[in-house]
Design a protein around this motif. Structure first.
Motif, PDB file in Angstrom:
ATOM      1  N   PRO A   6      -5.979  -8.197  -6.721  1.00 31.33           N
ATOM      2  CA  PRO A   6      -5.375  -9.528  -6.616  1.00 31.33           C
ATOM      3  C   PRO A   6      -6.426 -10.539  -6.148  1.00 31.33           C
ATOM      4  O   PRO A   6      -7.264 -10.237  -5.294  1.00 31.33           O
ATOM      5  CB  PRO A   6      -4.283  -9.327  -5.561  1.00 31.33           C
ATOM      6  CG  PRO A   6      -3.899  -7.885  -5.681  1.00 31.33           C
ATOM      7  CD  PRO A   6      -5.193  -7.175  -5.978  1.00 31.33           C
ATOM      8  N   SER A   7      -6.370 -11.727  -6.682  1.00 31.66           N
ATOM      9  CA  SER A   7      -7.399 -12.724  -6.409  1.00 31.66           C
ATOM     10  C   SER A   7      -7.439 -13.152  -4.944  1.00 31.66           C
ATOM     11  O   SER A   7      -8.485 -13.592  -4.454  1.00 31.66           O
ATOM     12  CB  SER A   7      -7.189 -13.957  -7.290  1.00 31.66           C
ATOM     13  OG  SER A   7      -5.908 -14.531  -7.057  1.00 31.66           O
ATOM     14  N   PHE A   8      -6.329 -13.004  -4.227  1.00 30.81           N
ATOM     15  CA  PHE A   8      -6.321 -13.475  -2.847  1.00 30.81           C
ATOM     16  C   PHE A   8      -7.215 -12.631  -1.942  1.00 30.81           C
ATOM     17  O   PHE A   8      -7.560 -13.072  -0.841  1.00 30.81           O
ATOM     18  CB  PHE A   8      -4.889 -13.534  -2.286  1.00 30.81           C
ATOM     19  CG  PHE A   8      -4.269 -12.195  -1.956  1.00 30.81           C
ATOM     20  CD1 PHE A   8      -4.543 -11.545  -0.752  1.00 30.81           C
ATOM     21  CD2 PHE A   8      -3.366 -11.610  -2.828  1.00 30.81           C
ATOM     22  CE1 PHE A   8      -3.950 -10.342  -0.432  1.00 30.81           C
ATOM     23  CE2 PHE A   8      -2.772 -10.399  -2.523  1.00 30.81           C
ATOM     24  CZ  PHE A   8      -3.072  -9.758  -1.319  1.00 30.81           C
ATOM     25  N   TYR A   9      -7.614 -11.441  -2.372  1.00 29.56           N
ATOM     26  CA  TYR A   9      -8.510 -10.633  -1.549  1.00 29.56           C
ATOM     27  C   TYR A   9      -9.777 -11.424  -1.210  1.00 29.56           C
ATOM     28  O   TYR A   9     -10.305 -11.317  -0.106  1.00 29.56           O
ATOM     29  CB  TYR A   9      -8.917  -9.348  -2.280  1.00 29.56           C
ATOM     30  CG  TYR A   9      -7.854  -8.276  -2.397  1.00 29.56           C
ATOM     31  CD1 TYR A   9      -6.527  -8.534  -2.082  1.00 29.56           C
ATOM     32  CD2 TYR A   9      -8.181  -7.004  -2.852  1.00 29.56           C
ATOM     33  CE1 TYR A   9      -5.556  -7.551  -2.218  1.00 29.56           C
ATOM     34  CE2 TYR A   9      -7.226  -6.010  -2.974  1.00 29.56           C
ATOM     35  CZ  TYR A   9      -5.911  -6.283  -2.658  1.00 29.56           C
ATOM     36  OH  TYR A   9      -4.963  -5.311  -2.792  1.00 29.56           O
ATOM     37  N   ASP A  10     -10.243 -12.202  -2.178  1.00 28.94           N
ATOM     38  CA  ASP A  10     -11.487 -12.956  -1.981  1.00 28.94           C
ATOM     39  C   ASP A  10     -11.317 -14.117  -1.003  1.00 28.94           C
ATOM     40  O   ASP A  10     -12.308 -14.650  -0.492  1.00 28.94           O
ATOM     41  CB  ASP A  10     -11.999 -13.497  -3.315  1.00 28.94           C
ATOM     42  CG  ASP A  10     -12.507 -12.395  -4.237  1.00 28.94           C
ATOM     43  OD1 ASP A  10     -12.924 -11.350  -3.720  1.00 28.94           O
ATOM     44  OD2 ASP A  10     -12.473 -12.590  -5.463  1.00 28.94           O
ATOM     45  N   ALA A  41      -8.524   2.722   2.252  1.00 26.59           N
ATOM     46  CA  ALA A  41      -7.157   3.210   2.443  1.00 26.59           C
ATOM     47  C   ALA A  41      -6.508   3.654   1.137  1.00 26.59           C
ATOM     48  O   ALA A  41      -5.588   4.470   1.139  1.00 26.59           O
ATOM     49  CB  ALA A  41      -6.309   2.117   3.094  1.00 26.59           C
ATOM     50  N   GLY A  42      -6.974   3.081   0.031  1.00 24.71           N
ATOM     51  CA  GLY A  42      -6.356   3.387  -1.252  1.00 24.71           C
ATOM     52  C   GLY A  42      -5.132   2.548  -1.549  1.00 24.71           C
ATOM     53  O   GLY A  42      -4.479   2.745  -2.571  1.00 24.71           O
ATOM     54  N   HIS A  43      -4.820   1.616  -0.654  1.00 24.34           N
ATOM     55  CA  HIS A  43      -3.667   0.744  -0.891  1.00 24.34           C
ATOM     56  C   HIS A  43      -3.815  -0.512  -0.039  1.00 24.34           C
ATOM     57  O   HIS A  43      -4.643  -0.570   0.877  1.00 24.34           O
ATOM     58  CB  HIS A  43      -2.352   1.456  -0.554  1.00 24.34           C
ATOM     59  CG  HIS A  43      -2.200   1.776   0.900  1.00 24.34           C
ATOM     60  ND1 HIS A  43      -2.867   2.807   1.519  1.00 24.34           N
ATOM     61  CD2 HIS A  43      -1.468   1.177   1.881  1.00 24.34           C
ATOM     62  CE1 HIS A  43      -2.549   2.856   2.785  1.00 24.34           C
ATOM     63  NE2 HIS A  43      -1.707   1.863   3.044  1.00 24.34           N
ATOM     64  N   SER A  44      -2.994  -1.498  -0.337  1.00 23.39           N
ATOM     65  CA  SER A  44      -2.964  -2.757   0.398  1.00 23.39           C
ATOM     66  C   SER A  44      -1.567  -2.944   0.963  1.00 23.39           C
ATOM     67  O   SER A  44      -0.588  -2.938   0.214  1.00 23.39           O
ATOM     68  CB  SER A  44      -3.324  -3.926  -0.532  1.00 23.39           C
ATOM     69  OG  SER A  44      -3.046  -5.172   0.083  1.00 23.39           O
ATOM     70  N   CYS A  45      -1.482  -3.091   2.274  1.00 23.42           N
ATOM     71  CA  CYS A  45      -0.178  -3.234   2.923  1.00 23.42           C
ATOM     72  C   CYS A  45      -0.354  -4.023   4.214  1.00 23.42           C
ATOM     73  O   CYS A  45      -1.486  -4.285   4.654  1.00 23.42           O
ATOM     74  CB  CYS A  45       0.424  -1.860   3.216  1.00 23.42           C
ATOM     75  SG  CYS A  45      -0.445  -0.948   4.517  1.00 23.42           S
ATOM     76  N   MET A 100      -0.362 -12.971   5.211  1.00 20.34           N
ATOM     77  CA  MET A 100      -1.024 -12.526   6.437  1.00 20.34           C
ATOM     78  C   MET A 100      -2.513 -12.862   6.409  1.00 20.34           C
ATOM     79  O   MET A 100      -3.056 -13.414   7.377  1.00 20.34           O
ATOM     80  CB  MET A 100      -0.835 -11.021   6.636  1.00 20.34           C
ATOM     81  CG  MET A 100       0.572 -10.599   6.977  1.00 20.34           C
ATOM     82  SD  MET A 100       0.749  -8.786   7.121  1.00 20.34           S
ATOM     83  CE  MET A 100      -0.309  -8.440   8.534  1.00 20.34           C
ATOM     84  N   LEU A 101      -3.161 -12.523   5.314  1.00 20.18           N
ATOM     85  CA  LEU A 101      -4.615 -12.631   5.227  1.00 20.18           C
ATOM     86  C   LEU A 101      -5.124 -14.035   4.936  1.00 20.18           C
ATOM     87  O   LEU A 101      -6.284 -14.347   5.241  1.00 20.18           O
ATOM     88  CB  LEU A 101      -5.137 -11.684   4.140  1.00 20.18           C
ATOM     89  CG  LEU A 101      -5.082 -10.202   4.453  1.00 20.18           C
ATOM     90  CD1 LEU A 101      -5.379  -9.389   3.209  1.00 20.18           C
ATOM     91  CD2 LEU A 101      -6.052  -9.844   5.563  1.00 20.18           C
ATOM     92  N   VAL A 102      -4.307 -14.857   4.342  1.00 21.39           N
ATOM     93  CA  VAL A 102      -4.749 -16.202   3.943  1.00 21.39           C
ATOM     94  C   VAL A 102      -4.009 -17.279   4.747  1.00 21.39           C
ATOM     95  O   VAL A 102      -4.614 -18.041   5.503  1.00 21.39           O
ATOM     96  CB  VAL A 102      -4.555 -16.418   2.432  1.00 21.39           C
ATOM     97  CG1 VAL A 102      -5.028 -17.816   2.035  1.00 21.39           C
ATOM     98  CG2 VAL A 102      -5.308 -15.352   1.638  1.00 21.39           C
TER      99      VAL A 102
END
Length: 208
Positions: free
Chosen positions: A4-8, A42-46, A186-188
């Motif tokens: 997903p683009s928001f990771y960046d 982790a192999g996943h995003s949560c 959470m992250l952004v």
């Protein structure tokens, strides 16, 4: 591989790793981490992975306000036991960014670069995790309150349908969108929200 683009857009962390510098693994020993690295681990995003990532990044920023954090020089304490809840997942993310391990990490070279015994579980702290600089003794507790970013009301029902294998493809797609939307918030949107990640000074002693 497509994330997903928001990771960046999530906060990033640059650390200095003296072992990396010693072995020439990275120029000047500088390593840059992003949320995608935690996801790969982790192999996943949560919310748990995102929360552990934010707690570690914010804690290192607090401990090293005017310098690059040193990987391998920070002790990490986790309130829960290693096999309780999501403590192990959170600790693995903290290990990625700090290098801290229990007794399974790198043993060092001629007494230098030892990464062992820097990670502890079941420590009597008020926060979720605590971080201490080994050189100065400065410490910080980090507490995650994921309830600051609430679950979408449609999520519980969609999750139950997925787990019972009754969900349609459209419902499965909606679930994934809503799941990552919460992580993105959470992250952004709340990356610097002191209600999501609360930081407090810690003297390094249990129950403090």
């Amino acid at each position: 591989m497509t994330f997903p683009s928001f990771y960046d857009a999530a906060p990033r962390l640059v650390v200095f790793d003296p072992l990396s510098a010693f072995l020439g693994a990275a120029e000047d020993g500088l390593l840059e981490y992003g949320y995608a690295d935690a996801v790969r681990l982790a192999g996943h995003s949560c919310p748990t992975v995102a929360g552990a990532y934010l707690m570690t990044v914010r804690s290192l920023e607090r401990l090293y306000p005017d310098e690059v954090p040193e990987r391998g020089a920070v002790a990490v304490s986790v309130r829960e036991a290693a096999d309780d809840g999501v403590a192990g997942v959170m600790a693995s993310v903290a290990t990625l960014l700090t290098g801290a391990t229990e007794n399974t990490g790198f043993k060092g070279i001629a007494g230098r670069f030892d990464r062992r015994n820097l990670l502890s579980f079941g420590v009597g702290i008020q926060g979720t995790m605590a971080f201490v600089r080994m050189d100065t003794g400065a410490g910080v507790q980090a507490t995650l309150d994921s309830g600051v970013v609430p679950v979408d009301p449609a999520m519980p029902g969609l999750l139950q349908r997925l787990l019972s294998q009754a969900a349609s493809p459209d419902e499965a797609a909606q679930f994934r969108i809503l799941w990552q939307k919460r992580v993105r918030r959470m992250l952004v949107d709340h990356a610097s929200d002191p209600r999501l990640v609360r930081l407090a000074a810690w003297n390094g002693r249990p129950d403090a």
